[in-house]
Write a protein that holds these residues in place. Structure first.
Motif, PDB file in Angstrom:
ATOM      1  N   UNK A 101      34.756  34.840  33.311  1.00 32.90           N
ATOM      2  CA  UNK A 101      33.775  35.520  34.159  1.00 32.90           C
ATOM      3  C   UNK A 101      32.767  34.573  34.812  1.00 32.90           C
ATOM      4  N   UNK A 102      32.884  33.302  34.554  1.00 29.13           N
ATOM      5  CA  UNK A 102      31.935  32.350  35.139  1.00 29.13           C
ATOM      6  C   UNK A 102      32.003  32.388  36.663  1.00 29.13           C
ATOM      7  N   UNK A 103      30.846  32.343  37.295  1.00 30.65           N
ATOM      8  CA  UNK A 103      30.753  32.419  38.757  1.00 30.65           C
ATOM      9  C   UNK A 103      30.396  31.045  39.313  1.00 30.65           C
ATOM     10  N   UNK A 104      31.114  30.609  40.342  1.00 33.88           N
ATOM     11  CA  UNK A 104      30.869  29.323  40.993  1.00 33.88           C
ATOM     12  C   UNK A 104      30.264  29.545  42.367  1.00 33.88           C
ATOM     13  N   UNK A 122      36.815  31.925  39.093  1.00 33.39           N
ATOM     14  CA  UNK A 122      38.097  31.228  39.157  1.00 33.39           C
ATOM     15  C   UNK A 122      38.964  31.726  38.013  1.00 33.39           C
ATOM     16  N   UNK A 123      40.001  32.492  38.352  1.00 34.50           N
ATOM     17  CA  UNK A 123      40.877  33.094  37.352  1.00 34.50           C
ATOM     18  C   UNK A 123      42.066  32.205  36.986  1.00 34.50           C
ATOM     19  N   UNK A 124      42.214  31.083  37.672  1.00 38.57           N
ATOM     20  CA  UNK A 124      43.318  30.173  37.365  1.00 38.57           C
ATOM     21  C   UNK A 124      44.520  30.391  38.272  1.00 38.57           C
TER      22      UNK A 124
END
Length: 304
Positions: A101-104, A122-124
């Motif tokens: 859930x980290x937001x960039x 970024x889900x990969x």
């Protein structure tokens, strides 16, 4: 080898209605396609050289996705200029599995040349491939993505194709997955035995017409030498002779007359002991008032 252009596989909204009772994960297929990590990443190439194979052309153009990947690499000290095989397992997991859930905060210029910033998770790469495979309405795009996927048994239904609510419905203590796993010969015997378990008139009214039809259909399949098959068998795994004999059994069940049938070596793959069954079946088609033409090399069939 050159990868897939992301501009060609932008996700699109779609809707898909699974059959009632089907497993929600595999939509009733019993198997799912999952991305194979070993096929996605080339350990000898850098990211800039196209080491993430399905996204090999990502960095040829300055897109928001390429900016997001660059931002993720910068913040996690992942070099884009060394072979991917030199990265640590944790770094490879970040690229393939994402960071949750980290937001960039990704900065860049929009199509009007103005500087702007977006906030993105970024889900990969694996999740991105799955999303694009599901959402694309292009058969070519899906087939390209499937080069990086493998087929495996659905972990939710364990290959039984139905959701758990549907599998709780039983007849004679057997659910439909159990019955479909039986061979045709065993299925015919089980169906025949159901008549003895009818307990009252109401059950008789409901069950007898169904049992009659099921007995006939399983009998026809047995008579054309397919008693070893099960209903859960994938159609793609059938030989040409098996598929032809299944169609033949369905035609016998239809009871049509005045039809011309042309069969191309229906005895292919058939055990000699079952040849007489197949010949009797073809004669029964003829006796219904049909014309049956058979192209064969089997001596017994020709003589009959």
């Amino acid at each position: 080898t050159c990868g897939i252009s992301l501009s060609e596989i932008e996700p699109r909204s779609f809707s898909f209605n699974s059959p009632h009772g089907a497993c929600p994960d595999c939509t009733g297929l019993g198997k799912i396609l999952t991305v194979d990590e070993d096929l996605v990443m080339s350990p000898t190439l850098t990211m800039h050289e196209g080491g993430i194979l399905p996204f090999a052309r990502t960095f040829e153009n300055d897109t928001w996705y390429s900016r997001l990947v660059t931002t993720v690499c910068d913040e996690h000290s992942i070099s884009m200029k060394i072979p991917l095989g030199s990265l640590t397992q944790k770094q490879r997991d970040i690229l393939l599995l994402g960071t949750g859930e980290r937001v960039y905060h990704v900065t860049g210029t929009n199509r009007f040349g103005e500087k702007t910033r977006i906030e993105e998770q970024f889900k990969g790469f694996i999740s991105e491939l799955k999303t694009r495979h599901l959402s694309s309405d292009s058969e070519w795009v899906r087939s390209e993505i499937e080069k990086y996927m493998r087929e495996e048994i659905c972990p939710l239904c364990h290959g039984e194709r139905l959701k758990k609510e549907a599998l709780t419905v039983t007849v004679d203590n057997q659910n439909i997955a159990n019955i479909c796993s039986l061979s045709i010969g065993a299925l015919h015997a089980w169906i025949s035995g159901l008549e003895t378990s009818i307990r009252n008139e109401q059950e008789s009214i409901i069950a007898r017409p169904i049992i009659k039809e099921l007995k006939l259909r399983s009998k026809f399949l047995d008579e054309v030498g397919l008693e070893y098959l099960s209903l859960s068998r994938s159609t793609m795994s059938l030989s040409g002779g098996e598929a032809q004999r299944i169609r033949l059994a369905s035609q016998i069940g239809s009871g049509l007359s005045g039809v011309l049938y042309v069969l191309d070596e229906p005895s292919i793959g058939l055990h000699p002991r079952d040849n007489a069954k197949l010949i009797a079946t073809l004669k029964s088609l003829r006796d219904l008032g049909n014309t049956v033409i058979v192209v064969e090399h089997d001596r017994e069939m020709i003589l009959e």
